[in-house]
Design a protein around this motif. Structure first.
Motif, short mmCIF file in Angstrom:
data_model
loop_
_atom_site.label_atom_id
_atom_site.label_comp_id
_atom_site.label_asym_id
_atom_site.label_seq_id
_atom_site.Cartn_x
_atom_site.Cartn_y
_atom_site.Cartn_z
N ALA A 90 0.90 -1.40 0.03
CA ALA A 90 0.08 -0.01 -0.28
C ALA A 90 0.80 1.17 -0.10
CB ALA A 90 -0.92 0.01 1.17
N LYS A 91 2.18 1.10 0.34
CA LYS A 91 3.11 2.35 0.37
C LYS A 91 3.84 2.51 -0.98
CE LYS A 91 2.26 4.19 4.49
NZ LYS A 91 2.08 5.34 4.78
N TYR A 92 3.92 3.55 -1.47
CA TYR A 92 4.66 3.92 -2.78
C TYR A 92 5.01 5.24 -2.95
CZ TYR A 92 0.31 6.21 -4.25
OH TYR A 92 -0.80 6.77 -4.62
N PHE A 93 5.86 5.63 -3.73
CA PHE A 93 6.47 7.10 -3.80
C PHE A 93 6.17 7.39 -5.49
CE2 PHE A 93 8.81 6.41 -0.29
CZ PHE A 93 9.52 7.31 0.20
N ASP A 94 5.46 8.66 -5.56
CA ASP A 94 5.06 9.16 -6.89
C ASP A 94 5.79 10.45 -7.24
OD1 ASP A 94 3.70 10.93 -4.83
OD2 ASP A 94 1.92 10.43 -5.78
N ASP A 95 6.80 10.88 -6.28
CA ASP A 95 7.35 12.20 -6.66
C ASP A 95 8.25 12.28 -8.06
OD1 ASP A 95 8.68 14.79 -5.50
OD2 ASP A 95 10.35 13.93 -6.30
N PRO A 96 7.84 12.77 -8.84
CA PRO A 96 8.62 12.67 -10.24
C PRO A 96 10.26 12.83 -10.24
CG PRO A 96 6.60 14.37 -10.28
CD PRO A 96 6.91 14.06 -9.08
N ALA A 97 10.55 13.70 -9.28
CA ALA A 97 12.11 13.81 -9.41
C ALA A 97 12.68 12.52 -8.91
CB ALA A 97 12.43 15.07 -8.42
N PHE A 98 12.10 12.18 -7.95
CA PHE A 98 12.38 10.60 -7.10
C PHE A 98 12.56 9.51 -8.24
CE2 PHE A 98 11.39 6.61 -5.09
CZ PHE A 98 12.51 6.38 -4.36
N LEU A 99 11.24 9.63 -8.93
CA LEU A 99 11.19 8.45 -10.22
C LEU A 99 11.95 8.58 -10.99
CD1 LEU A 99 7.20 8.32 -10.02
CD2 LEU A 99 8.81 6.82 -8.76
N SER A 100 12.55 9.75 -11.53
CA SER A 100 13.29 10.11 -12.54
C SER A 100 14.85 9.63 -12.19
CB SER A 100 13.48 11.49 -13.01
OG SER A 100 14.39 11.83 -13.90
N HIS A 101 15.13 9.68 -10.60
CA HIS A 101 16.31 9.22 -10.51
C HIS A 101 16.41 7.59 -10.42
CE1 HIS A 101 20.04 8.78 -8.07
NE2 HIS A 101 19.36 8.23 -7.05
N VAL A 102 15.20 7.13 -9.86
CA VAL A 102 15.11 5.66 -9.80
C VAL A 102 15.38 5.29 -11.45
CG1 VAL A 102 13.90 3.62 -9.44
CG2 VAL A 102 13.88 5.50 -7.75
N ALA A 103 14.88 5.85 -12.36
CA ALA A 103 14.83 5.26 -13.62
C ALA A 103 16.36 5.44 -14.33
CB ALA A 103 13.79 6.21 -14.47
N MET A 104 16.92 6.56 -13.69
CA MET A 104 18.42 6.67 -14.11
C MET A 104 19.22 5.74 -13.67
SD MET A 104 21.82 7.57 -13.17
CE MET A 104 21.58 8.44 -11.48
N LEU A 105 19.07 5.26 -12.50
CA LEU A 105 19.84 4.09 -11.66
C LEU A 105 19.53 2.98 -12.65
CD1 LEU A 105 19.11 4.70 -7.91
CD2 LEU A 105 21.27 5.09 -9.02
N GLU A 106 18.32 2.59 -12.98
CA GLU A 106 17.79 1.40 -13.62
C GLU A 106 18.64 1.44 -14.80
OE1 GLU A 106 13.47 0.40 -11.61
OE2 GLU A 106 13.73 1.55 -13.43
#
Length: 273
Positions: A244-260
């Motif tokens: 039920a917990k998640y993050f939706d912050d665009p900057a955070f998700l962009s960083h995660v995508a960069m790591l991936e």
């Protein structure tokens, strides 16, 4: 210098530093034939009092790497409330398959300043807290084998100690700044104010996220509210059995995508004695 007790001391939001430290500590206790005690200071209540050791202890002290250093909100506790009193120490950091940068240097310097004598240091790749795409399944059986070999070498080293050892030499700069996270466009991103969201359709209001939060940031009366400081450790996300917990912050998700996109190639563990 006679070792009379092994102590595993660690801060571990998602569990991998716990696994790493305890694997090393258990092998050390077996090799040296001494008892093992554990000191987990992950939750706020675990940090209510100072943590002190003695000259007969060998402490395996573990922390995760956050932005290339130690978690900045935990550093004051390590610097001010941990007391080595002449104990030997092994500095251990985990990292999410990008780099441990300067975290091991910072940890070993902090331990020496706390009154420990560092005899070894190690950096171990583990599944990234943000995503399963980086080092999923680590520490795996081969990592644990390497941890055991590291512990055996430490045991051999401390058996032969007659004097206080020189501080272990590890790479990095303890005073270096934090790594600056980047997004998929290669530009710096800021997500310090990002906080976990709650899917109310999945949440059963069990309260586990609030009880487990290392910062005590989640409101136990309404777990959808996060009035405290969130350090993005992902413990609430990882520990929620209902997802039920998640993050939706665009900057955070962009960083995660960069790591991936850039850091999926498995990194090697590194040890120093």
């Amino acid at each position: 210098m006679e070792v009379k007790r092994i102590c595993a001391a660690y801060w571990s939001a998602t569990g991998n530093t716990d696994k790493t430290v305890n694997t090393i500590a258990e092998t050390l206790a077996e090799k040296l034939g001494v008892p093992l005690e554990r000191r987990n200071f992950t939750r706020p209540s675990d940090r209510a009092e100072d943590l002190s050791f003695t000259g007969g202890d060998l402490v395996v002290f573990g922390m995760p790497t956050y932005a290339g250093k130690l978690p900045n909100k935990m550093l004051p506790y390590v610097q001010q409330q941990i007391h080595g009193n002449g104990a030997l120490a092994v500095g251990v950091v985990t990292f999410g398959n990008r780099s441990y940068d300067n975290s091991l240097a910072e940890l070993c310097a902090a331990l020496e300043a706390d009154g420990f004598h560092t005899v070894a240091g190690g950096a171990f790749a583990c599944r990234h807290a943000f995503t399963d795409a980086l080092a999923d399944g680590r520490p795996d059986w081969d990592d644990k084998r390497q941890m055991g070999e590291f512990a055996a070498r430490i045991a051999d080293k401390v058996k032969d100690l007659t004097d206080i050892p020189a501080p272990v030499a590890v790479p990095g700069d303890a005073a270096a700044p934090y790594y600056v996270p980047k997004g998929t466009d290669g530009q710096p991103v800021k997500f310090l104010k990002a906080k976990p969201q709650t899917d109310l359709g999945k949440c059963t209001d069990c309260g586990a996220c609030a009880r487990l939060c290392p910062m005590g940031a989640i409101n136990p009366s309404n777990v959808a509210e996060v009035p405290g400081t969130c350090i993005k450790c992902q413990r609430c996300v990882r520990k929620c059995t209902k997802h039920a917990k998640y993050f939706d912050d665009p900057a955070f998700l962009s960083h995660v995508a960069m790591l991936e996109q850039n850091f999926t190639e498995p990194k090697e563990n590194e040890v120093y004695l």
